[in-house]
Write an enzyme that holds these catalytic residues in place. Structure first.
Site, PDB file in Angstrom:
ATOM      1  N   ASP A  78       0.864  -0.966   0.053  1.00  0.00           N
ATOM      2  CA  ASP A  78       0.093   0.009   0.064  1.00  0.00           C
ATOM      3  C   ASP A  78       0.986   1.105  -0.092  1.00  0.00           C
ATOM      4  OD1 ASP A  78       0.756  -0.896   2.593  1.00  0.00           O
ATOM      5  OD2 ASP A  78      -0.734   0.738   3.485  1.00  0.00           O
ATOM      6  N   GLU A 145       0.206  -1.073   5.605  1.00  0.00           N
ATOM      7  CA  GLU A 145       1.372  -0.628   6.576  1.00  0.00           C
ATOM      8  C   GLU A 145       1.185   0.680   7.142  1.00  0.00           C
ATOM      9  OE1 GLU A 145       5.532   1.146   7.516  1.00  0.00           O
ATOM     10  OE2 GLU A 145       3.653   1.602   5.828  1.00  0.00           O
TER      11      GLU A 145
END
Length: 482
Positions: A78, A145
């Site tokens: 991400d 994350e």
């Protein structure tokens, strides 16, 4: 971005090819299914075994070209989806528009996603090749994350055999990261009441700030737009009459907010006084942040007569008190590691709803007790003002190990390649290394990465030459590992 490559001249390695491929896939935090499926398709195409879990984490396995113990290559899928004001980019469906400017790779009007797309690109370039020499590999790609290391925290590490890990989520060449801060998020909700009022609608905007990463950039003395808005509203309240209608800023507590807006009701006769005050205040605050964030802008715009439900006197006072008192920025530097921030907080999320003020602070520390104290301080402030606070998203610190065979080999390879010693440091940012360090017994871990600048902002850049050098360095490290 279209199918035409803007990076093909940057090869011969396949790193930039894969970076461009993943940049075509929307992958903001919470929107990772498509990039996860892309990684699975890659594994299938190259005949590699893999695991895709319910969270969309992906682990791809590759046999070694030689014997030896396996090694984890790790990064996250991400990216932080930030864009410039006025940009029509839709992070849910649009590709990034990559641009090459000299030695720098950027994205037009958006974050680049080098954090941590470069980890995916490095790993995929190695996994597809039959040329590079390496021990058995376990490539671990995690999700979300940026919103609390959620993928790493939810991964069943029983699928991993390796006890050595190279994390590829750092942004400065020449540093071997060997420790990181832990962190948690404190969510505050303070009830508000409203009353009807008439006046001239006006909008107050603070913008032009540099923003940045709430861990990696917190020591750079950059301004927080939410904190500045609290100061400005407080100062205005000492001089002029106004009521608060709305307040909105950032929504990510790992991003230093660069913009905040307040909607006010003001007296029709005081518009010029508000404008003059804001202009004077802008110059004062620019001097305060000279050399670190001197581009701060304050705009005041009247819109016309209106009737609104505004905060009652108690709500207005409590909102100002909260913004004037909430801890923000560096709280303490480490007494052990020189220049390392030990404890900090960042008021990254702020929004005034119909019946409550919502705020979110990211708290970081390499000392658990200090992190707990900062979270409790924010919670106590919230409760003192009649609100409720909850703490979530906690992730552990990654403790520095004096004995690290992996780091020793990586330092030796670095000295041979660069003709100088690497810096070995800890970072005041949350790395997934801390989660894996707690989950995998005796894990030996090092984090590296190429030079990046202004991550989590639309000014994010990735150095092309540094990306090449770090890839060559990574290949040599893998070649040396038994």
């Amino acid at each position: 971005m279209g199918e035409k490559s803007v990076l093909e001249a940057l090869e011969p390695s396949r790193v930039f090819y894969y970076f461009e491929q993943i940049s075509r896939i929307p992958r903001g935090s919470g929107n990772t299914r498509q990039i996860s499926d892309y990684l699975v398709a890659f594994a299938v195409e190259h005949g590699l075994s893999y695991i895709q879990d319910a969270l969309n984490n992906v682990v791809i396995y590759k046999e070694g070209t030689k014997g030896g113990e396996p090694v984890i290559l790790q990064g996250h899928m991400d990216m932080v989806p930030e864009k410039r004001p006025g940009s029509a980019h839709d992070f849910k469906k649009d590709s990034l528009t990559l641009q090459v400017e000299g030695d720098e790779l950027t994205a037009r009007d958006t974050t680049l996603g080098g954090d941590d797309g470069i980890a995916l690109a490095y790993a995929l370039a190695i996994l597809e090749s039959d040329v590079y020499e390496h021990p058995p590999l376990e490539a671990v790609f995690t999700v979300d994350e940026e919103t609390g290391l959620l993928g790493a925290r939810g991964l069943d590490c029983g699928c991993l055999k390796a006890r050595r890990m190279i994390n590829l989520d750092s942004e400065e060449e020449g540093i071997l990261w060997a420790g990181c801060a832990g962190g948690k998020s404190v969510q505050a909700e303070i009830p508000m009441r409203r009353v009807k009022a008439e006046g001239v609608e006006a909008r107050l905007t603070i913008h032009g700030l540099k923003g940045g990463h709430s861990g990696a950039d917190i020591h750079r003395k950059r301004a927080n737009a939410h904190i500045l808005m609290g100061r400005l509203l407080y100062d205005l309240d000492q001089k002029l009459d106004y009521e608060i209608v709305g307040l909105r800023g950032g929504d990510k507590d790992n991003v230093i907010p660069s913009k905040c807006q307040a909607d006010l009701l003001v007296d029709a006769s005081q518009g010029q006084e508000f404008l003059a005050f804001c202009q004077s205040w802008q110059e004062t605050i620019r001097k305060e942040y000279a050399g670190s964030d001197e581009g701060i802008q304050v705009d005041f715009e009247e819109k016309g007569p209106e009737t609104f439900a505004v905060l009652d006197p108690s709500g207005k006072s409590r909102l100002l008190f909260f913004l004037m008192q909430i801890p923000d920025g560096v709280h303490k530097f480490s007494g052990v590691c020189k220049h390392l921030v030990e404890t900090s907080s960042n008021l990254g999320g702020l929004h005034l709803g119909e019946n409550a003020l919502y705020a979110s602070s990211g708290v970081r520390s390499s000392v658990d007790a200090a992190m707990d104290y900062m979270a409790e301080k924010i919670s106590f402030l919230t409760e003192f003002l009649g609100g409720e606070a909850k703490t979530d998203g906690g992730y552990p610190a990654w403790e520095y190990k004096t004995d690290s065979p992996l780091r020793q080999i990586m330092a030796q390879v670095y000295e041979e390649q660069y003709q100088e010693e690497p810096k070995i440091m800890a970072i005041h940012a949350g790395l997934e290394c801390g989660v894996f360090y707690k989950a995998i017994p005796d894990l030996d871990c090092v984090s590296i990465g190429p030079n990046m600048r202004d991550i989590h902002t639309p000014d994010e850049t990735l150095s092309i030459s540094s990306t090449r050098r770090v890839f060559e360095y990574l290949l040599e490290v893998l070649r040396r590992l038994d």
